[in-house]
Design an enzyme around this catalytic site. Structure first.
Site, PDB file in Angstrom:
ATOM      1  CD  GLU A 180      -2.624  -1.503   0.106  1.00  0.00           C
ATOM      2  OE1 GLU A 180      -2.852  -1.282  -0.586  1.00  0.00           O
ATOM      3  OE2 GLU A 180      -2.832  -3.111   0.885  1.00  0.00           O
ATOM      4  NE  ARG A 226       0.975   5.881  -6.971  1.00  0.00           N
ATOM      5  CZ  ARG A 226      -0.243   5.344  -7.383  1.00  0.00           C
ATOM      6  NH1 ARG A 226      -0.442   4.794  -8.380  1.00  0.00           N
ATOM      7  NH2 ARG A 226      -1.415   6.297  -6.939  1.00  0.00           N
ATOM      8  CG  ASP A 319      -3.467  -2.661  -7.905  1.00  0.00           C
ATOM      9  OD1 ASP A 319      -2.335  -2.171  -7.373  1.00  0.00           O
ATOM     10  OD2 ASP A 319      -4.270  -1.724  -7.915  1.00  0.00           O
ATOM     11  CD1 TRP A 371      -1.586   2.560  -1.723  1.00  0.00           C
ATOM     12  CD2 TRP A 371      -1.117   2.739  -4.385  1.00  0.00           C
ATOM     13  NE1 TRP A 371      -1.551   1.448  -2.559  1.00  0.00           N
ATOM     14  CE2 TRP A 371      -1.740   1.436  -3.046  1.00  0.00           C
ATOM     15  CE3 TRP A 371      -0.503   2.594  -5.540  1.00  0.00           C
ATOM     16  CZ2 TRP A 371      -1.861   0.201  -4.884  1.00  0.00           C
ATOM     17  CZ3 TRP A 371      -0.967   2.050  -6.097  1.00  0.00           C
ATOM     18  CH2 TRP A 371      -1.346   0.581  -6.094  1.00  0.00           C
ATOM     19  CG  ASP A 431      -5.163  -7.911   0.568  1.00  0.00           C
ATOM     20  OD1 ASP A 431      -5.058  -7.507  -0.736  1.00  0.00           O
ATOM     21  OD2 ASP A 431      -4.355  -8.323   0.665  1.00  0.00           O
TER      22      ASP A 431
END
Length: 499
Positions: A180, A226, A319, A371, A431
């Site tokens: 994450e 990113r 992803d 993120w 998750d």
């Protein structure tokens, strides 16, 4: 070259084997495998066969790698591909064009799987890495949100994951995708101790200054951010290329066959009024959007070069499951972009290649980050999932209580304690909180977190009370829920821990 572009793909699913099939469970694994992992790897392999190198940085989490190598999952995947072929046959009388197209896709996927994947994914990943086509990233065992872990548990999860990657691909990765993109100040020292030399954060953690990698604090560990201006051109919470009207619509099904017959058409168009999917229209859209992305990258790198006075870097990270599973045309778009960027004067490289090229700037102090929504920790520790965060803290207390109990230090490796640690890792997967926060199969996520936490609670109580016979019977009843056979709970002991 005007500058360097790094594409980073993050491949991850939680442990789904033996925990439901459809609509929630193993179906996620097989869909992602068929529609993303197979075609994306095929793109990389074909480009590598042309002599292209340093195409992308590919993250594969240990818990996903375990499933892609697992004999049970390999059998299940083969059955699923056969089912896809049969569904295409069954749709032929009603939807002949769609059936023919899907028959071709299913046949090609089945052929790829039978010739290249039947012995698992690790030989494929290792071959591509050894050929220099990509850099492989590792990560902690079951993709836990690291900032919320006790330092000992955090170190153990990371060591277990890196060891697993080393066994599968022949060497421990020097880079990771931090789950994450979660970060807490000081985590870089744990990374350095584990041999991790580079990791990902989201752009806002660097206040958008993503033009170079940056060493973190006084360590030699490099973080890459990113570039959201570039990444969000493809996919963001609100827009991106996959929503284009000519692409295949992900949400519209032919329910008798489960196939997808429609194009997006428009965001407000109801399913019954969407136009039929046209591969030729989609191919035109792929070419258009690939050219647009190359333009965006060039403009970004030109601005960076002007700002820095030298060529810099842009990192686009996604992803893997976006390409093919969510966005049917995604693999074709990837191939078009990777072919076009060098011709446009852009150097395509990996994160390792960026470091080797000296694209590393001044040290930076990072704030707590992720993120997720708000770029903080709310998705995994906010009010909506406060109970799961508390449950995770309890799991860690139970685990460490057993490891720290009298006599444990003198014991050899113990399969019961290993089983306890394995279930704790599954309970701590990030998750579950993500799915609850995003209301995506939240019931399944809560049930999985509670199942593994309850197992930890019961087994830890038996071990602390000396009930080893009952503990052995309990563990035997869990069946095939062993993800990492090399997991050794002794790595959690205080004498094995180096802060």
């Amino acid at each position: 070259m005007i500058g360097t572009f790094c594409l980073v793909l993050h491949s991850h699913l939680p442990w789904l084997a033996h925990h439901g099939r459809w609509p929630v469970g193993e179906e996620w694994l097989y869909q992602s495998w068929a529609h993303s992992y197979l075609p994306v790897i095929d793109v990389v392999r074909r480009l590598a066969d042309e002599g292209r190198r340093d195409l992308l940085t590919l993250g594969v989490t240990p818990v996903l790698a375990a499933q892609l190598d697992d004999p049970y999952c390999l059998r299940g995947m083969h059955d699923w591909l056969g089912g896809w072929l049969l569904r295409a046959h069954g749709a032929a009388p009603r939807l002949p064009e769609l059936a023919a197209r899907e028959h071709g896709l299913a046949s090609a996927a089945l052929g790829q799987f039978e010739t290249r994947w039947r012995h698992g994914a690790s030989p494929i990943f290792r071959e591509l890495a050894d050929a220099g086509a990509c850099e492989l990233l590792g990560g902690p065992a079951t993709h836990p949100f690291l900032p919320l872990l006790d330092p000992r548990v955090r170190t153990f999860a990371l060591e277990t994951g890196l060891t697993d990657a080393g066994r599968r691909i022949g060497g421990r990765p020097a880079g990771i995708w931090a789950p994450e993109c979660g970060y807490a100040p000081g985590m870089e020292y744990g990374y350095a101790d584990a041999g991790v030399r580079r990791f990902l954060v989201d752009g806002p953690a660097l206040r958008g200054d993503t033009a170079l990698g940056r060493t973190v604090g006084d360590s030699d560990v490099v973080c890459f951010g990113r570039d959201l201006d570039v990444t969000y051109r493809v996919w963001s919470p609100r827009k991106g290329y996959p929503g284009g009207r000519d692409y295949r619509d992900f949400h519209t099904f032919d329910h008798p066959s489960g196939l997808k017959p429609a194009r997006v058409t428009g965001h407000t168009v109801p399913p019954e009024h969407k136009g039929p999917y046209d591969p030729e229209r989609a191919a035109v859209a792929v070419a258009r959007d690939a050219a647009d992305f190359v333009r965006v990258v060039r403009e970004r790198l030109a601005a960076i070069r002007e700002q820095l006075g030298q060529p810099g870097l842009t990192v686009a990270a996604f992803d893997t499951e976006l390409f093919g599973h969510w966005w049917h045309e995604g693999p074709a778009w990837l191939e078009a972009v990777l072919r076009a960027l060098p011709d446009a004067g852009v150097r395509v490289s990996t994160l390792r290649g960026a470091v080797d090229a000296g694209l590393v700037g001044e040290p930076v102090r990072l704030p707590a980050a992720s993120w997720g929504s708000g770029k903080d920790w709310r998705v995994w520790a906010g009010e909506q999932v406060a109970d799961l965060a508390a449950q995770g803290a309890g799991v860690q207390r139970d685990l460490l209580a057993v490891v720290d109990s009298p006599g444990c230090r003198s014991l050899p490796r113990d399969p019961l304690r290993d089983a306890l640690a394995g279930q704790a890792m599954l309970a701590l997967s990030s998750d579950w909180a993500f799915m609850v926060s995003k209301d995506s199969a939240a019931g399944y996520a809560r049930s999985r977190a509670e199942l593994h936490a309850a197992r930890v609670s019961e087994l830890s109580r038996l071990l602390l009370d000396g009930g080893r016979a009952a503990a052995a019977r309990l563990v035997a009843g869990w069946g095939e829920d062993i993800v990492f056979g090399h997991l050794d709970a002794r790595g959690l002991r205080t004498d094995a821990f180096h802060p």
